[in-house]
Every structure is written in structure tokens, then in C-alpha cells.
Design an enzyme around this catalytic site. Structure first.
Site, mmCIF file in Angstrom:
data_model
loop_
_atom_site.group_PDB
_atom_site.id
_atom_site.type_symbol
_atom_site.label_atom_id
_atom_site.label_comp_id
_atom_site.label_asym_id
_atom_site.label_seq_id
_atom_site.Cartn_x
_atom_site.Cartn_y
_atom_site.Cartn_z
ATOM 1 N N PRO A 11 0.806 -1.222 0.000
ATOM 2 C CA PRO A 11 0.000 0.000 0.000
ATOM 3 C C PRO A 11 0.840 1.273 0.000
ATOM 4 O O PRO A 11 0.481 2.263 0.637
ATOM 5 C CB PRO A 11 -0.806 -0.139 1.295
ATOM 6 N N SER A 13 2.958 4.370 -2.304
ATOM 7 C CA SER A 13 2.422 5.365 -3.229
ATOM 8 C C SER A 13 2.076 4.745 -4.581
ATOM 9 O O SER A 13 0.983 4.983 -5.121
ATOM 10 C CB SER A 13 3.417 6.508 -3.412
ATOM 11 N N TYR A 51 1.203 9.034 2.044
ATOM 12 C CA TYR A 51 1.676 9.260 0.678
ATOM 13 C C TYR A 51 0.894 10.342 -0.045
ATOM 14 O O TYR A 51 1.455 11.088 -0.860
ATOM 15 C CB TYR A 51 1.606 7.957 -0.120
ATOM 16 N N GLY A 139 7.739 1.627 -16.360
ATOM 17 C CA GLY A 139 7.843 2.718 -17.309
ATOM 18 C C GLY A 139 7.847 4.069 -16.624
ATOM 19 O O GLY A 139 7.871 4.158 -15.389
ATOM 20 N N SER A 141 6.714 6.932 -14.802
ATOM 21 C CA SER A 141 5.484 7.152 -14.038
ATOM 22 C C SER A 141 5.801 7.634 -12.629
ATOM 23 O O SER A 141 6.618 7.042 -11.933
ATOM 24 C CB SER A 141 4.690 5.840 -13.950
ATOM 25 N N ALA A 143 3.800 8.265 -9.076
ATOM 26 C CA ALA A 143 2.530 7.977 -8.415
ATOM 27 C C ALA A 143 1.734 9.255 -8.180
ATOM 28 O O ALA A 143 0.501 9.265 -8.293
ATOM 29 C CB ALA A 143 2.790 7.267 -7.087
ATOM 30 N N LYS A 194 17.974 2.739 -13.976
ATOM 31 C CA LYS A 194 17.747 4.188 -14.134
ATOM 32 C C LYS A 194 17.722 4.892 -12.787
ATOM 33 O O LYS A 194 18.006 6.105 -12.698
ATOM 34 C CB LYS A 194 16.468 4.448 -14.935
ATOM 35 N N ASP A 247 11.615 6.233 -18.837
ATOM 36 C CA ASP A 247 11.687 6.164 -17.377
ATOM 37 C C ASP A 247 12.901 6.924 -16.855
ATOM 38 O O ASP A 247 12.856 7.541 -15.781
ATOM 39 C CB ASP A 247 11.735 4.700 -16.940
ATOM 40 N N GLU A 284 15.375 2.996 -3.809
ATOM 41 C CA GLU A 284 15.874 1.785 -4.474
ATOM 42 C C GLU A 284 17.232 2.004 -5.132
ATOM 43 O O GLU A 284 18.046 1.085 -5.236
ATOM 44 C CB GLU A 284 14.870 1.290 -5.519
#
Length: 338
Positions: A11, A13, A51, A139, A141, A143, A194, A247, A284
Site C-alpha cells: 500500500p 504510493s 503518501y 515505465g 510514471s 505515483a 535508471k 523512465d 531503491e
């Protein structure tokens, strides 16, 4: 497409934003998480304020702490959990599922230690009797933009094209569109690597460098991402698509990107431990930098940007000295792939 039941695991973002996309498409959406207060908030207040402070979710989106309830009779399971816990959650799913489903993931990273891609982990931990071929949803994006139904185009990749098409139809609507791809290695490595370049782009901005430097790190960053991906078996054309250059642009240039923000803070002189504590979300790109550096060393792949970021994060190298060293590297051809 007929109404589908989908369990969204995570759960955070992006998990919340994708749950809303699926709900907008008329599907039965269940969000699973392990923080009772957050799950109660989603069910009772229809918000996920950690979030999205001012956003109200559709009351049809239900949340669960009980994994068995969340997985009951679902058609598909979407993993949107941090890389470091993907294996653990996959093991729990394998122990709980009692029927075959489509397994998808929308996370971006490489597992520390094993260096495995996330689809490989899911294939390893969830028996084939319980799943079809894994689908990667990845891709350009944010949130924060998807949740307000801004136009978003990403990729659904699977070794089984029919499974990729299933995800394409599951998610696509007037503001959210998926394109299919069968190059799982390319899409996953692009999505993971990336984040490293985004950290570097943030560092340059934090140090006060301008658009020339931004263009340089994004362009040369894409070159070394492609170089490593092709070595691992990816199609180089994938890196020219949404999950590659798309991305990289969105993550390497936006304040919405936690990886960019982490790099910016590093460039401003903040300590990594403080940055991770204040972010409140997983960065990450930090762990992926170590994994990518180790893979590059093992395979002999030239990745100067990744190496410099690794040295700054893990060897306490001076940032400006690392930039100077990169600018003093041996001269090479722009189209050199080895």
C-alpha cells in the site's frame, strides 16, 4: 474486459495509484499491507495520508492485513513491495494461494546478494502450478501524477505475449495506457538501473551544475544501462522505449523522484543516513547501485557513472573528486558498447 479480482500487495504510493487505476476500470481491487493503522485508514477514511495527504480513494477499494483474505479467488496478484522484501512476500503468497493466477510486479530493483531480477525471484518462489508467466509493469510514471489521473504511458512485459496483453487490457483506460513487450530482461534492468542515474542527476543539481550536465548524465547513463543490459541478454531497442529512456527522463529530472531527491540532498552535503531517515520511503537506487557495480565488475562492463556513485555512497569518496575523475577518464567512442 470482464471484471477481474486483483490483489495489490503493497500500500505504498505506487501500489495505491495502481489500485486506483484498476478500480477506475471496474475491477475488484484488494490492497494488502502489514501495517494495521494504514489498512484501517484506507478502509475507514478512504485515504492513505502518508503518501497522498489530500486525496480520497474510492470506497470500493478494500484493504487487508490478512493475506489469505486478500488472495481469495483473485484472478491476478500485483507485487508493489520493496525489492528487499519481494522474496519474502512471494514465499508467503506461494504458501497461501490455492489456485493459478496471473502474477505481475511493478517494483524496480535488483536483489542484493543474489543480483536477481524481480521476475526471476517470483518465478523461483511461486510454483508454476500457481501462476502463468510473470508480467512486469514498468515505465515513466510518478505515483503523484497517476493518482490524479494525469496521462501516463508504460510497458507490460512478459515472456508470454498473451499475459502481457492481459495486463495491457487490465490497466489501460483514457489516462493510463500500456504497451506490450516480450523483453523482460530489458524492461526490468532499465527500470532498476535508471534509479542509479537519477541519484547521480540529483547530485549534479545539488552541486549547482546546469542543464548541460543534466543532459550529459542522462545520455551517458542510458549508454551504460544499455551496455550492462545487453550483456545480460536484453534487446538494445528496449532502452529506446518507455521503460528505458522514458523512465530515465522522468526519474532523472523530477522532484517527484525519491532517487533524484536523495542525490540532490547528497550534492547539498547531507549524510546518506539522514537522507534515508527523512525520506520515509525506500530509495531503491542506493541498494541497486551496489548490485549493479558488483555485476559490472563481474562481467567486465564499463560503467563509469555507476562506479562513481558507488564510490561516493559506499566508499565515502569526495563527490567533486569523483566527477573530476570521470571527466578525466580515457577518451572513448560514443557508440562503443564494450
Amino acid at each position: 474486459m470482464t471484471k477481474q479480482a486483483i490483489a495489490v500487495l503493497g500500500p505504498g504510493s505506487w501500489g495505491t495509484a495502481l489500485a486506483q487505476v484498476l478500480n477506475d476500470n471496474g475491477h475488484d481491487v484488494r490492497i494488502w499491507g502489514n501495517i494495521p493503522q494504514q489498512i484501517d485508514e484506507i478502509n475507514q477514511q478512504h485515504t492513505n495520508s502518508h503518501y497522498f495527504k489530500d486525496l480520497v480513494l474510492d470506497e470500493n477499494i478494500k484493504a487487508y492485513t490478512d493475506l489469505k483474505q486478500a488472495l481469495a479467488d483473485v484472478d491476478a496478484v500485483l507485487f508493489v513491495v520493496p525489492t528487499k522484501v519481494t522474496r519474502l512476500v512471494a514465499q508467503q503468497v506461494a504458501q497461501t494461494l490455492d489456485h493459478q493466477v496471473t502474477i505481475m510486479h511493478a517494483s524496480k530493483g535488483l536483489e542484493p546478494g543474489t543480483h536477481q531480477r524481480l521476475s526471476s525471484i517470483l518465478e523461483e518462489e511461486i510454483p508454476s502450478t500457481l501462476r502463468h508467466e510473470v508480467v512486469v509493469v514498468s515505465g515513466p510514471s510518478h505515483a503523484e501524477e497517476t493518482i490524479v489521473r494525469d496521462i501516463t504511458l508504460i510497458t507490460a512485459a512478459s515472456k508470454d505475449l498473451e499475459q502481457a496483453k492481459y495486463a495491457q487490457h487490465l490497466f489501460s483506460n483514457h489516462y493510463f495506457r500500456l504497451y506490450t513487450n516480450t523483453d523482460v530482461i530489458g524492461v526490468e534492468t532499465a527500470g532498476a538501473l535508471k534509479n542509479i542515474i537519477a541519484v547521480g542527476a540529483g547530485v549534479l543539481q545539488g552541486l549547482g551544475y546546469g542543464d548541460n550536465a543534466k543532459a550529459a548524465i542522462i545520455t551517458r547513463g542510458l549508454a551504460e544501462i544499455t551496455r550492462l543490459g545487453v550483456k545480460l541478454g536484453a534487446d538494445p531497442l528496449t532502452y529506446s522505449g518507455l521503460s528505458g529512456v522514458g523512465d530515465l527522463i522522468v526519474t532523472g529530472t523530477s522532484v517527484h523522484s525519491r532517487n533524484w531527491r536523495a542525490g540532490y540532498a547528497l550534492g547539498q552535503g547531507e549524510k546518506l543516513a539522514d537522507i534515508e531517515k527523512n525520506m520515509g520511503m525506500v530509495i531503491e537506487g542506493i541498494s541497486t547501485t551496489k548490485v549493479a557495480y558488483e555485476i559490472a565488475q563481474e562481467l567486465g562492463v564499463y560503467m563509469p557513472i555507476t562506479t562513481a556513485i558507488y564510490q561516493v555512497i559506499y566508499e565515502n569518496a569526495d563527490i567533486r573528486t569523483s566527477i573530476l575523475n570521470m571527466m578525466s577518464n580515457e577518451f572513448r567512442s560514443e557508440n562503443e558498447w564494450q
